[in-house]
Design an enzyme around this catalytic site. Structure first.
Site, PDB file in Angstrom:
ATOM      1  N   ASN A 162       0.862  -1.185   0.000  1.00 19.74           N
ATOM      2  CA  ASN A 162       0.000   0.000   0.000  1.00 19.74           C
ATOM      3  C   ASN A 162       0.902   1.239   0.000  1.00 19.74           C
ATOM      4  OD1 ASN A 162      -1.731   2.118   0.492  1.00 19.74           O
ATOM      5  ND2 ASN A 162      -2.817   1.129   2.175  1.00 19.74           N
TER       6      ASN A 162
ATOM      7  N   SER B 283       0.407   3.825   3.012  1.00 20.13           N
ATOM      8  CA  SER B 283       0.507   3.437   4.425  1.00 20.13           C
ATOM      9  C   SER B 283       1.566   4.258   5.154  1.00 20.13           C
ATOM     10  CB  SER B 283       0.855   1.956   4.540  1.00 20.13           C
ATOM     11  OG  SER B 283      -0.251   1.166   4.208  1.00 20.13           O
TER      12      SER B 283
ATOM     13  N   GLU C 288      -7.266  -6.956   4.285  1.00 23.18           N
ATOM     14  CA  GLU C 288      -7.723  -7.235   2.923  1.00 23.18           C
ATOM     15  C   GLU C 288      -7.004  -8.440   2.325  1.00 23.18           C
ATOM     16  OE1 GLU C 288      -7.920  -4.379  -0.086  1.00 23.18           O
ATOM     17  OE2 GLU C 288      -9.255  -3.016   0.965  1.00 23.18           O
TER      18      GLU C 288
ATOM     19  N   THR D 282      -0.120   2.709  10.453  1.00 23.97           N
ATOM     20  CA  THR D 282      -0.233   3.602  11.601  1.00 23.97           C
ATOM     21  C   THR D 282       0.011   2.871  12.923  1.00 23.97           C
ATOM     22  OG1 THR D 282      -1.855   4.894  10.361  1.00 23.97           O
ATOM     23  CG2 THR D 282      -1.714   5.310  12.720  1.00 23.97           C
TER      24      THR D 282
ATOM     25  N   GLU E 254     -11.343  -2.416  10.200  1.00 24.65           N
ATOM     26  CA  GLU E 254     -12.162  -2.195   9.013  1.00 24.65           C
ATOM     27  C   GLU E 254     -13.606  -2.617   9.293  1.00 24.65           C
ATOM     28  OE1 GLU E 254     -10.799  -0.750   6.265  1.00 24.65           O
ATOM     29  OE2 GLU E 254      -8.918  -0.675   7.397  1.00 24.65           O
TER      30      GLU E 254
END
Length: 298
Positions: free
Chosen positions: A9, A12, A72, A93, A273
């Site tokens: 990602n 990120s 994911e 994070t 999520e």
């Protein structure tokens, strides 16, 4: 030749992974892998990339990002008969699951692990509607914060972004009536929130679920009952040292199956999520993956 696929990602953390990618690919190739990378472009992309990695029978799938990217990718891998070895590059994070396994953020040290051959079996959780989570399922007050905080805010402020958003939500905190059925009994009452943990690290707090292990075939269920705000704040401070579990209004159980029922339609948070709505049932899948990890200190 073994093949490795990196799913990363680019947004990120503070967007550092793109700068490190050439070094990571080089290290993998030096370790004997034919290595390639896939950059995610939006929601659902990491899941689709993981499914493709399964179709192409990669030996190693490395997930580079935060807890959302990991969530994911795991959902793209978990329901397949063929499951490759997985690796994690923590650059998000909070990086809760990587923190629990003591996987370093330092790229050089992280690559030492990815290029090694030491693996650990890890458990994951499964919901009744076939979603998977690797670290935590949660519901109730404040648990929607993780998927409501904008990406740009997390990029700029890191973990402080959650505190910023949290202060906005304080006036809306209220209790929910819940019925939770677990292996050895049933809990019913008014609660603020619950956590179903697969590791000891949740939201950056490394002592929230003190007994939790990612390979023991058990969830650690934490229930926070109705309490005054000052008591809740005090319990939150105690959680930094693990002493919150002595609070009478905090219940702690270990179990392999959980059924959660509420009168209201409440969202379920999976690894930060949105994971559908409660009611739901959760089941542990013991030793579902092998993950490249640091060797234990002897």
């Amino acid at each position: 030749m073994k093949r490795a696929r990196i799913i990363y990602n680019p947004t990120s953390g503070r967007e550092v992974i793109k700068k490190q990618l050439p070094y990571i690919l080089k290290r993998l190739e030096q370790a004997g892998y034919e290595a390639s990378a896939h950059e995610t472009t939006g929601p659902g992309c990491a899941k689709r990339a993981a499914e493709v990695a399964i179709e192409r029978r990669y030996d190693l799938v490395i997930i580079a990002g935060g807890d959302g990217t990991l969530f994911e990718a795991i959902n793209g891998l978990a329901n397949k008969d063929y499951r490759p070895t997985i690796g994690i590059i923590p650059c998000g994070t909070t990086n809760d699951f990587a923190r629990a396994l003591k996987i370093p953020r330092n790229i050089v040290k992280c690559c030492d692990i990815l290029c090694g051959d030491y693996t650990r079996p890890i458990d994951i959780g499964k919901t009744s509607d076939d979603k998977y989570f690797i670290n935590v399922a949660a519901g109730g007050a404040m648990t929607e914060l993780t998927y409501q905080v904008p990406i740009k805010l997390k990029t700029i402020f890191g973990r402080f972004a959650y505190f910023i958003k949290g202060f906005e939500k304080l006036p809306t905190i209220r209790t929910r009536k819940v019925k939770i059925t677990y292996d050895e009994g049933v809990y019913e009452g008014d609660i603020l929130l619950f956590f179903v943990c697969n590791s000891n690290s949740v939201g950056g707090f490394e002592k929230l679920a003190l007994k939790s292990k990612y390979d023991d075939g058990l969830f650690d269920l934490i229930i926070v009952e109705k309490m005054r705000f000052n008591k809740l704040l005090h319990a939150g401070i105690k959680s930094l040292s693990g002493k919150h579990l002595k609070e009478a209004k905090i219940k702690y159980f270990q179990t392999s199956n959980i059924k959660i029922e509420m009168n209201d339609k409440i969202p379920l948070n999976l690894d930060g999520e949105y994971g559908g709505d409660i009611p739901c049932e959760l089941t542990i899948l013991k030793h579902h993956f092998n993950l490249l990890a640091p060797k234990p200190i002897e």
